[in-house]
Write a protein that holds these residues in place. Sequence first.
Motif, mmCIF file in Angstrom:
data_model
loop_
_atom_site.group_PDB
_atom_site.id
_atom_site.type_symbol
_atom_site.label_atom_id
_atom_site.label_comp_id
_atom_site.label_asym_id
_atom_site.label_seq_id
_atom_site.Cartn_x
_atom_site.Cartn_y
_atom_site.Cartn_z
ATOM 1 N N LYS A 259 1.339 -28.091 -3.102
ATOM 2 C CA LYS A 259 0.890 -27.333 -4.270
ATOM 3 C C LYS A 259 0.926 -28.144 -5.560
ATOM 4 O O LYS A 259 0.320 -27.744 -6.554
ATOM 5 C CB LYS A 259 1.749 -26.077 -4.442
ATOM 6 N N MET A 260 1.688 -29.226 -5.584
ATOM 7 C CA MET A 260 1.798 -30.014 -6.803
ATOM 8 C C MET A 260 1.946 -31.495 -6.468
ATOM 9 O O MET A 260 2.266 -31.862 -5.330
ATOM 10 C CB MET A 260 2.962 -29.534 -7.667
ATOM 11 N N ASN A 261 1.706 -32.337 -7.460
ATOM 12 C CA ASN A 261 1.825 -33.782 -7.299
ATOM 13 C C ASN A 261 3.173 -34.263 -7.824
ATOM 14 O O ASN A 261 3.719 -33.700 -8.778
ATOM 15 C CB ASN A 261 0.700 -34.501 -8.049
ATOM 16 N N PHE A 262 3.673 -35.310 -7.222
ATOM 17 C CA PHE A 262 4.933 -35.924 -7.629
ATOM 18 C C PHE A 262 4.686 -37.417 -7.835
ATOM 19 O O PHE A 262 4.041 -38.066 -6.998
ATOM 20 C CB PHE A 262 6.004 -35.750 -6.549
ATOM 21 N N VAL A 263 5.234 -37.969 -8.930
ATOM 22 C CA VAL A 263 5.119 -39.407 -9.159
ATOM 23 C C VAL A 263 6.352 -39.888 -9.924
ATOM 24 O O VAL A 263 6.812 -39.241 -10.865
ATOM 25 C CB VAL A 263 3.829 -39.764 -9.922
ATOM 26 N N GLY A 264 6.904 -41.000 -9.486
ATOM 27 C CA GLY A 264 7.990 -41.631 -10.206
ATOM 28 C C GLY A 264 7.441 -42.731 -11.097
ATOM 29 O O GLY A 264 6.415 -43.340 -10.791
ATOM 30 N N VAL A 265 8.130 -42.986 -12.204
ATOM 31 C CA VAL A 265 7.782 -44.088 -13.103
ATOM 32 C C VAL A 265 9.038 -44.937 -13.252
ATOM 33 O O VAL A 265 9.969 -44.560 -13.970
ATOM 34 C CB VAL A 265 7.296 -43.573 -14.473
ATOM 35 N N ALA A 266 9.095 -46.060 -12.545
ATOM 36 C CA ALA A 266 10.274 -46.927 -12.569
ATOM 37 C C ALA A 266 10.198 -47.837 -13.785
ATOM 38 O O ALA A 266 9.303 -48.678 -13.889
ATOM 39 C CB ALA A 266 10.339 -47.763 -11.292
ATOM 40 N N VAL A 267 11.122 -47.652 -14.707
ATOM 41 C CA VAL A 267 11.104 -48.419 -15.958
ATOM 42 C C VAL A 267 12.339 -49.311 -16.046
ATOM 43 O O VAL A 267 13.374 -49.037 -15.436
ATOM 44 C CB VAL A 267 11.033 -47.486 -17.183
ATOM 45 N N TRP A 268 12.211 -50.410 -16.784
ATOM 46 C CA TRP A 268 13.334 -51.310 -17.058
ATOM 47 C C TRP A 268 13.993 -51.770 -15.751
ATOM 48 O O TRP A 268 15.213 -51.875 -15.660
ATOM 49 C CB TRP A 268 14.375 -50.624 -17.955
ATOM 50 N N ASP A 269 13.188 -52.033 -14.733
ATOM 51 C CA ASP A 269 13.752 -52.292 -13.417
ATOM 52 C C ASP A 269 12.988 -53.407 -12.705
ATOM 53 O O ASP A 269 11.780 -53.569 -12.888
ATOM 54 C CB ASP A 269 13.684 -51.017 -12.570
ATOM 55 N N ASP A 270 13.707 -54.173 -11.886
ATOM 56 C CA ASP A 270 13.075 -55.193 -11.068
ATOM 57 C C ASP A 270 12.332 -54.529 -9.911
ATOM 58 O O ASP A 270 12.884 -53.633 -9.249
ATOM 59 C CB ASP A 270 14.148 -56.141 -10.519
ATOM 60 N N PRO A 271 11.074 -54.917 -9.658
ATOM 61 C CA PRO A 271 10.287 -54.265 -8.596
ATOM 62 C C PRO A 271 10.981 -54.265 -7.236
ATOM 63 O O PRO A 271 10.889 -53.280 -6.489
ATOM 64 C CB PRO A 271 8.991 -55.093 -8.569
ATOM 65 N N GLU A 272 11.672 -55.368 -6.906
ATOM 66 C CA GLU A 272 12.367 -55.409 -5.618
ATOM 67 C C GLU A 272 13.503 -54.396 -5.571
ATOM 68 O O GLU A 272 13.742 -53.764 -4.534
ATOM 69 C CB GLU A 272 12.894 -56.823 -5.355
ATOM 70 N N ASP A 273 14.199 -54.226 -6.680
ATOM 71 C CA ASP A 273 15.271 -53.232 -6.740
ATOM 72 C C ASP A 273 14.701 -51.824 -6.632
ATOM 73 O O ASP A 273 15.310 -50.933 -6.013
ATOM 74 C CB ASP A 273 16.068 -53.382 -8.032
ATOM 75 N N THR A 274 13.532 -51.609 -7.246
ATOM 76 C CA THR A 274 12.867 -50.304 -7.158
ATOM 77 C C THR A 274 12.534 -49.975 -5.713
ATOM 78 O O THR A 274 12.823 -48.872 -5.220
ATOM 79 C CB THR A 274 11.581 -50.295 -8.002
ATOM 80 N N LYS A 275 11.931 -50.933 -5.027
ATOM 81 C CA LYS A 275 11.539 -50.709 -3.629
ATOM 82 C C LYS A 275 12.755 -50.459 -2.752
ATOM 83 O O LYS A 275 12.736 -49.584 -1.866
ATOM 84 C CB LYS A 275 10.742 -51.911 -3.115
ATOM 85 N N LYS A 276 13.818 -51.214 -2.981
ATOM 86 C CA LYS A 276 15.037 -51.037 -2.190
ATOM 87 C C LYS A 276 15.622 -49.646 -2.393
ATOM 88 O O LYS A 276 16.040 -48.977 -1.436
ATOM 89 C CB LYS A 276 16.062 -52.101 -2.576
ATOM 90 N N ALA A 277 15.648 -49.180 -3.655
ATOM 91 C CA ALA A 277 16.184 -47.851 -3.953
ATOM 92 C C ALA A 277 15.322 -46.765 -3.324
ATOM 93 O O ALA A 277 15.856 -45.761 -2.818
ATOM 94 C CB ALA A 277 16.268 -47.642 -5.462
#
Length: 337
Positions: A259-277
């Motif tokens: 019914k709705m869309n979800f999106v995260g916005v990873a800020v101030w973060d290393d892309p590899e750390d984002t993917k790992k999390a």
Amino acid sequence: MKKLFFAAIATLLLAACDPQGGNYKVTVNMPDETTDGQTAYLTSYDTGDTLNQGAIKDKMVVLEGTVDTTYMARLIVGDKRMEFVVEPAEIAINWQEHKAIGGSLNDALNAIGADLETISKEAEGATAEQSMEMEKKMVDRFYKAYEDNKDNGIGPWAFNYYLMYNEFGLEQLDSIINTAPSRYRNLKRVQKALNGAKALVATAVGQQFTDFADAQGVKLSDFAGKGKYTLVDFWASWCGPCRREIPNIKGLYDKYKDKMNFVGVAVWDDPEDTKKAMEQLKMPWPVMEGGKNWQEPTDLYGVNGIPHIMLIDPDGKIVARQLAGDLLIKTVDDLFK
């Protein structure tokens, strides 16, 4: 809870006098030889300008100069940094502990840091509501530090954190700045706070969302304004309160993903750390990311701290901001009653 790494105790109650101008000597001691050959940069906390620099040799570097007015500085080696006060004194820096010893202002700064660290530890494992209470304690400590040190190098630093930990309306912020010493208004970080307040007006509840794109060219408009409600989560892998909100978002995702869309916005973060999390937290929704220095989303929306969760209606109008915990769950549930 916002980005914060410092910590104070009884000496916070005492105002530190601003020393007279004179010579400074900063001796930086590194824990081992791995940094030998690298350059240590002494930069202005407010502007980021390099004010002194030196090559590390035999696990040490000495930076000397003259200071007319004490100021908060950042010492940068590689991708690591720490803050201390440049004042007319001999200052010894333990890089491993990120601690500066020497000078009355650095003594005061260490005391402030100890207090904030105590508050930060109290917040570990706290609920969203408890985190907000701990954050208020931090705000109060920063304001007290500013009041006690407004005429020396600690004052602008503490004032900036006080502003950063509050999302003041534009008129209120302007009034607060008018009560500070006149030179504060020209500080780069104070100007950024003013710009952030203007951004909050432009992206307030009732306004159309403002679009932006990440490093891969993915746009917020790929999700928002597409005929469904959209949940937008500003977050980072290193942010404990952000990670604690993920189960709440996952619960909503399981109920309303059709019914709705979800999106995260990873800020101030290393892309590899984002993917790992994302893997650790088993996040099934897409996440936009632009790297450690990605400022555009937070600048556009006047976001000073994370997590910051907002809702956008099917036509692209912002309907709620700064949601967390039970309030987040109830607000979304009410949309589909």
